[in-house]
Design a protein around this motif. Structure first.
Motif, PDB file in Angstrom:
ATOM      1  N   ILE A 101     -11.830  12.726   2.835  1.00 37.55           N
ATOM      2  CA  ILE A 101     -12.466  11.604   3.540  1.00 37.55           C
ATOM      3  C   ILE A 101     -11.459  10.472   3.742  1.00 37.55           C
ATOM      4  CG2 ILE A 101     -14.225   9.808   3.345  1.00 37.55           C
ATOM      5  CD1 ILE A 101     -15.977  11.856   1.893  1.00 37.55           C
ATOM      6  N   ALA A 102     -10.698  10.151   2.692  1.00 37.88           N
ATOM      7  CA  ALA A 102      -9.684   9.099   2.816  1.00 37.88           C
ATOM      8  C   ALA A 102      -8.601   9.495   3.806  1.00 37.88           C
ATOM      9  CB  ALA A 102      -9.074   8.802   1.449  1.00 37.88           C
ATOM     10  N   TRP A 103      -8.268  10.777   3.861  1.00 38.02           N
ATOM     11  CA  TRP A 103      -7.203  11.269   4.742  1.00 38.02           C
ATOM     12  C   TRP A 103      -7.583  11.134   6.214  1.00 38.02           C
ATOM     13  CZ3 TRP A 103      -6.378  16.643   6.835  1.00 38.02           C
ATOM     14  CH2 TRP A 103      -5.094  16.803   7.352  1.00 38.02           C
ATOM     15  N   VAL A 104      -8.857  11.438   6.535  1.00 32.23           N
ATOM     16  CA  VAL A 104      -9.275  11.394   7.941  1.00 32.23           C
ATOM     17  C   VAL A 104      -9.714   9.991   8.357  1.00 32.23           C
ATOM     18  CG1 VAL A 104      -9.983  13.810   7.875  1.00 32.23           C
ATOM     19  CG2 VAL A 104     -11.677  12.028   7.413  1.00 32.23           C
ATOM     20  N   THR A 105      -9.892   9.089   7.411  1.00 31.48           N
ATOM     21  CA  THR A 105     -10.266   7.717   7.753  1.00 31.48           C
ATOM     22  C   THR A 105      -9.043   6.967   8.276  1.00 31.48           C
ATOM     23  OG1 THR A 105     -11.972   7.698   6.032  1.00 31.48           O
ATOM     24  CG2 THR A 105     -11.251   5.567   6.888  1.00 31.48           C
ATOM     25  N   PRO A 106      -9.139   6.316   9.426  1.00 31.65           N
ATOM     26  CA  PRO A 106      -7.978   5.553   9.936  1.00 31.65           C
ATOM     27  C   PRO A 106      -7.503   4.530   8.908  1.00 31.65           C
ATOM     28  CG  PRO A 106      -9.679   5.751  11.615  1.00 31.65           C
ATOM     29  CD  PRO A 106     -10.273   6.300  10.358  1.00 31.65           C
ATOM     30  N   ALA A 107      -6.203   4.344   8.830  1.00 32.38           N
ATOM     31  CA  ALA A 107      -5.619   3.451   7.829  1.00 32.38           C
ATOM     32  C   ALA A 107      -6.162   2.033   7.952  1.00 32.38           C
ATOM     33  CB  ALA A 107      -4.098   3.452   7.960  1.00 32.38           C
ATOM     34  N   ALA A 108      -6.507   1.602   9.149  1.00 31.38           N
ATOM     35  CA  ALA A 108      -7.013   0.247   9.340  1.00 31.38           C
ATOM     36  C   ALA A 108      -8.420   0.078   8.773  1.00 31.38           C
ATOM     37  CB  ALA A 108      -7.006  -0.103  10.827  1.00 31.38           C
ATOM     38  N   ASP A 109      -9.111   1.190   8.535  1.00 30.21           N
ATOM     39  CA  ASP A 109     -10.496   1.133   8.072  1.00 30.21           C
ATOM     40  C   ASP A 109     -10.637   1.382   6.580  1.00 30.21           C
ATOM     41  OD1 ASP A 109     -11.322   0.665  10.686  1.00 30.21           O
ATOM     42  OD2 ASP A 109     -11.536   2.807  11.118  1.00 30.21           O
ATOM     43  N   ARG A 110      -9.556   1.460   5.878  1.00 28.05           N
ATOM     44  CA  ARG A 110      -9.608   1.662   4.427  1.00 28.05           C
ATOM     45  C   ARG A 110      -8.444   0.924   3.781  1.00 28.05           C
ATOM     46  NH1 ARG A 110      -5.435   4.896   3.163  1.00 28.05           N
ATOM     47  NH2 ARG A 110      -4.810   6.608   4.537  1.00 28.05           N
ATOM     48  N   PRO A 111      -8.474   0.748   2.460  1.00 27.70           N
ATOM     49  CA  PRO A 111      -7.356   0.076   1.780  1.00 27.70           C
ATOM     50  C   PRO A 111      -6.076   0.913   1.842  1.00 27.70           C
ATOM     51  CG  PRO A 111      -9.329   0.146   0.384  1.00 27.70           C
ATOM     52  CD  PRO A 111      -9.581   1.056   1.538  1.00 27.70           C
ATOM     53  N   TYR A 112      -4.955   0.227   1.719  1.00 27.74           N
ATOM     54  CA  TYR A 112      -3.699   0.940   1.496  1.00 27.74           C
ATOM     55  C   TYR A 112      -3.778   1.569   0.101  1.00 27.74           C
ATOM     56  CZ  TYR A 112       1.276   2.014   1.449  1.00 27.74           C
ATOM     57  OH  TYR A 112       2.488   2.679   1.405  1.00 27.74           O
ATOM     58  N   LEU A 113      -3.339   2.824  -0.027  1.00 28.47           N
ATOM     59  CA  LEU A 113      -3.477   3.561  -1.279  1.00 28.47           C
ATOM     60  C   LEU A 113      -2.319   3.229  -2.211  1.00 28.47           C
ATOM     61  CD1 LEU A 113      -4.709   6.962   0.174  1.00 28.47           C
ATOM     62  CD2 LEU A 113      -6.054   5.119  -0.839  1.00 28.47           C
ATOM     63  N   ASP A 114      -2.627   2.563  -3.307  1.00 28.81           N
ATOM     64  CA  ASP A 114      -1.614   2.098  -4.254  1.00 28.81           C
ATOM     65  C   ASP A 114      -0.849   3.276  -4.844  1.00 28.81           C
ATOM     66  OD1 ASP A 114      -0.136   0.425  -5.834  1.00 28.81           O
ATOM     67  OD2 ASP A 114      -1.714   0.097  -7.322  1.00 28.81           O
ATOM     68  N   GLY A 115       0.416   3.034  -5.159  1.00 31.33           N
ATOM     69  CA  GLY A 115       1.249   4.051  -5.781  1.00 31.33           C
ATOM     70  C   GLY A 115       1.876   5.020  -4.809  1.00 31.33           C
ATOM     71  N   THR A 116       1.630   4.841  -3.509  1.00 38.09           N
ATOM     72  CA  THR A 116       2.180   5.750  -2.508  1.00 38.09           C
ATOM     73  C   THR A 116       3.144   5.013  -1.598  1.00 38.09           C
ATOM     74  OG1 THR A 116       0.468   5.360  -0.831  1.00 38.09           O
ATOM     75  CG2 THR A 116      -0.024   6.980  -2.537  1.00 38.09           C
ATOM     76  N   SER A 117       4.149   5.719  -1.143  1.00 41.50           N
ATOM     77  CA  SER A 117       5.109   5.129  -0.212  1.00 41.50           C
ATOM     78  C   SER A 117       4.709   5.358   1.236  1.00 41.50           C
ATOM     79  CB  SER A 117       6.502   5.723  -0.456  1.00 41.50           C
ATOM     80  OG  SER A 117       6.472   7.140  -0.271  1.00 41.50           O
ATOM     81  N   ASP A 118       3.672   6.231   1.456  1.00 41.57           N
ATOM     82  CA  ASP A 118       3.282   6.579   2.820  1.00 41.57           C
ATOM     83  C   ASP A 118       1.784   6.459   3.070  1.00 41.57           C
ATOM     84  OD1 ASP A 118       2.506   8.618   1.184  1.00 41.57           O
ATOM     85  OD2 ASP A 118       3.623  10.201   2.195  1.00 41.57           O
ATOM     86  N   ASN A 119       1.044   5.813   2.151  1.00 34.52           N
ATOM     87  CA  ASN A 119      -0.397   5.599   2.332  1.00 34.52           C
ATOM     88  C   ASN A 119      -1.151   6.919   2.473  1.00 34.52           C
ATOM     89  OD1 ASN A 119      -2.709   4.058   2.509  1.00 34.52           O
ATOM     90  ND2 ASN A 119      -2.452   3.538   4.667  1.00 34.52           N
TER      91      ASN A 119
END
Length: 654
Positions: free
Chosen positions: A250-268
């Motif tokens: 679900i987080a993967w298919v959700t546009p980045a603008a519609d969810r938080p930036y995923l902490d601990g990742t260099s590529d969201n």
């Protein structure tokens, strides 16, 4: 007056249902079982909930819990602030109950900690049910007692950390697997996969450690042809995989603008969060494995690794009190039932819990480092093996003094040859009690933390072992039961002392690493005084002054301020539910926001203030703040000094 045929049929149906209920009741249920279980659950409830208003609220997760309670976006995606600009560094599933509790009862520390108490008590109750179906009421009571009094379990259930939910869900999965093996039904195996998938939402890859054990036990023990068993294992595994990956997809298919930036990742990327930041980086020297933020593994290396991890001076007193007994029970429980049918259920239980213990021990030993509270997940396995082992040894002990040997694990009488062998095994019970009591002295000896309890443990052990060892043909059964009770008490009294100590904040470890006893005192600057815990809605004087200044000078900006890393934002987020832009996430090294994004927010009048600290590394965003913003003296908001913090005003100069 005669009854009508319909009434007669109804009465017959009621009688049939009543008969079915009676047939489902355990025939060997002793009178003491329900009162004893109620007493154990009461003890667990008191231990886990005492002083809950001052619970060990994890600073990072506590801030996220309050934010998740005030925003659906933050709730579902695990946003660290109410705006959901950046997520926490874990999947949010374990914190959903905490956020719901805060939403229902308000921003109180006890409300955030209440679900942990409920989860801990449910785990004790559920383990009792599972062990009872496997090894009987005596084993179930011992297992429940051991789990309830395990020091790390008590400390963890008084905190807000995901391992409590992980443990509960995996115990539920073990119960479903046991039912699947016993009933030859597919639904319990599917249910087992669902529980494992939900456990994945709590602690990610750690939930999968039981899957090889569960698959092997079902394939080896369950009824049916090998092909049928294999297909069912694949079906259960597919369900576990689907439920596990549901949030990630679900987080993967959700546009980045519609969810938080995923902490601990260099590529969201959510896969980088799970399999990199919380996965490969923990088992390799590559700190950027699979897209993890650089330096993550090094920042979370906590020691407690290697093959002696479970028995070192830090972890051992937290969880390993019954480790020798559990290993002895697992080995003898399998060896003693060699030659039985492949579907032998008692042996399956020893295989399942023994495999659970072995797999976790190996994984913890080869990881980069472990907090002591990670080991709480093996406490149910240790407790179940302790209960099952003592029940097995007790049945062998009683066989010597009975004309007819009858095992506690099955109803049919045993062959004469096995009766003779069991007669030679009767000394295992007192030996196991003596071994466990002696091991407790070994674990406590380096610190002598509960040295006043050691003589009590020794005296109880002597009474128990001597009473059991010297039993004669005419010894009163009451004396035997008293000796057994004394022996079991001897094994529990020292770990109980460590467990009860965690009710005192001085002996409960840090809020970021709960553990019982004196090993947690090293976290404190003053070894004889625990620091004051800051819960929800309890800001310090500095935070109160800072929040008052920011609120008074806020003119429509979306964010109250931006902070450098979560360390700077945590106390403000716990004190007041406001949108705060947490630059760099948990470690301060996550590349969000970029300097360009930060500048755009300031230009669009969505952000004005920034709070930096010297305790976190410099990033492009913090460099932008220092070069484009004006530092505000602490006297402006009523403080003489702001210590390692610095507040900046980024409003464009006119």
């Amino acid at each position: 007056m005669t009854a009508t045929p319909a009434a007669q049929a109804t009465g017959a149906q009621r009688g049939h249902r009543a008969a079915n209920r009676r047939s489902r009741r355990p025939k060997d249920a002793p009178r003491w079982e329900h009162p004893a279980l109620a007493a154990v659950l009461a003890v667990a409830t008191v231990l886990y909930s005492w002083g809950i208003g001052h619970a060990a609220l994890h600073p990072f997760y506590g801030a996220a819990i309050r934010s998740m309670a005030g925003s659906w976006r933050a709730f579902f995606f695990g946003g660290l602030d109410t705006a959901g600009s950046i997520s926490i560094d874990k999947l949010p599933g374990a914190f959903w109950p905490d956020a719901v509790s805060v939403w229902l009862f308000g921003p109180h520390t006890w409300a955030a900690a209440l679900p942990q108490v409920v989860e801990g008590v449910l785990t004790v109750w559920l383990l009792h049910r599972i062990v009872r179906a496997w090894a009987g009421p005596f084993a179930a009571l011992i297992a429940a007692l051991v789990l309830a009094l395990t020091p790390v379990t008590v400390a963890l259930n008084r905190a807000t950390i995901p391992d409590t939910a992980l443990t509960l869900l995996l115990v539920a999965a073990a119960g479903a697997l046991q039912k699947a093996v016993r009933t030859e039904r597919l639904l319990p195996l599917i249910t087992c996969g669902v529980w494992v998938g939900l456990a994945f939402q709590a602690k990610m890859l750690q939930a999968w450690l039981v899957l090889p054990v569960f698959a092997a036990v079902y394939q080896l023990v369950a009824p049916g042809t090998p092909l049928k068993r294999a297909l069912r294992v694949l079906a259960g595994g597919a369900v576990a995989l689907a439920v596990s990956c549901s949030w990630i997809l679900i987080a993967w298919v959700t546009p980045a603008a519609d969810r938080p930036y995923l902490d601990g990742t260099s590529d969201n990327n959510p896969f980088a969060l799970v399999f990199g930041y919380n996965g490969l980086s923990r088992f390799s020297s590559d700190a950027t494995a699979f897209g993890a933020v650089a330096g993550t593994a090094a920042s979370r290396t906590t020691g407690n690794t290697g093959w002696d991890m479970l028995i070192n001076h830090t972890v051992g007193p937290q969880v390993a009190w019954f480790l020798p007994l559990a290993v002895l029970a697992a080995v003898l429980g399998v060896v003693r039932r060699a030659g039985r049918p492949r579907t032998d259920l008692p042996r399956a239980g020893f295989l399942m819990w023994g495999g659970w213990l072995a797999v976790h021990t190996v994984v913890f030993s080869v990881s980069n480092g472990n907090h002591a509270y990670y080991t709480a997940v093996i406490a149910p396995a240790l407790a179940a093996l302790a209960g099952g082992g003592l029940a097995l040894f007790r049945s062998e002990y009683e066989a010597k003094y009975e004309a007819k040997y009858e095992a506690k694990y099955e109803d049919e009488p045993q062959p004469a040859a096995e009766h003779d062998a069991a007669g030679r095994r009767h000394l295992v019970l007192p030996a196991a009690i003596a071994l466990t009591a002696a091991w407790a002295l070994v674990l406590d000896w380096p610190t002598r933390f509960v040295s006043w309890l050691l003589p009590v443990a020794v005296m109880l052990a002597l009474c128990g072992v001597v009473g059991l060892w010297s039993r004669g043909p005419r010894t009163s059964p009451r004396l035997v039961h008293a000796a057994l009770a004394a022996g079991i008490a001897a094994t529990l009294v020292v770990p109980a002392g460590w467990a009860v100590s965690s009710l005192d904040p001085l002996y409960a470890g840090a809020t970021t690493s709960p553990m019982a006893g004196p090993v947690g005192k090293s976290y404190y600057e003053h070894p004889h005084r625990a620091p004051r815990r800051r819960g929800l809605g309890r800001p310090s004087a500095r935070d109160t002054a800072l929040l008052a200044y920011l609120t008074a000078h806020r003119h429509g900006e979306k964010y109250l301020l931006a902070t450098q890393a979560a360390y700077t934002a945590e106390p403000l987020l716990r004190a007041k539910s406001e949108p705060i832009l947490v630059m760099g996430g948990f470690t301060g090294g996550t590349p969000f926001p970029t300097a360009q994004q930060l500048g755009s927010l300031v230009t669009a009048h969505q952000l004005r203030y920034a709070l930096l600290t010297t305790q976190r590394p410099t990033t492009p965003a913090t460099t932008w703040v220092k070069s484009h913003c004006t530092r505000i003296p602490p006297t402006a908001y009523g403080l003489r000094t702001d210590g390692s913090f610095a507040l900046y005003d980024c409003a464009p100069k006119r």
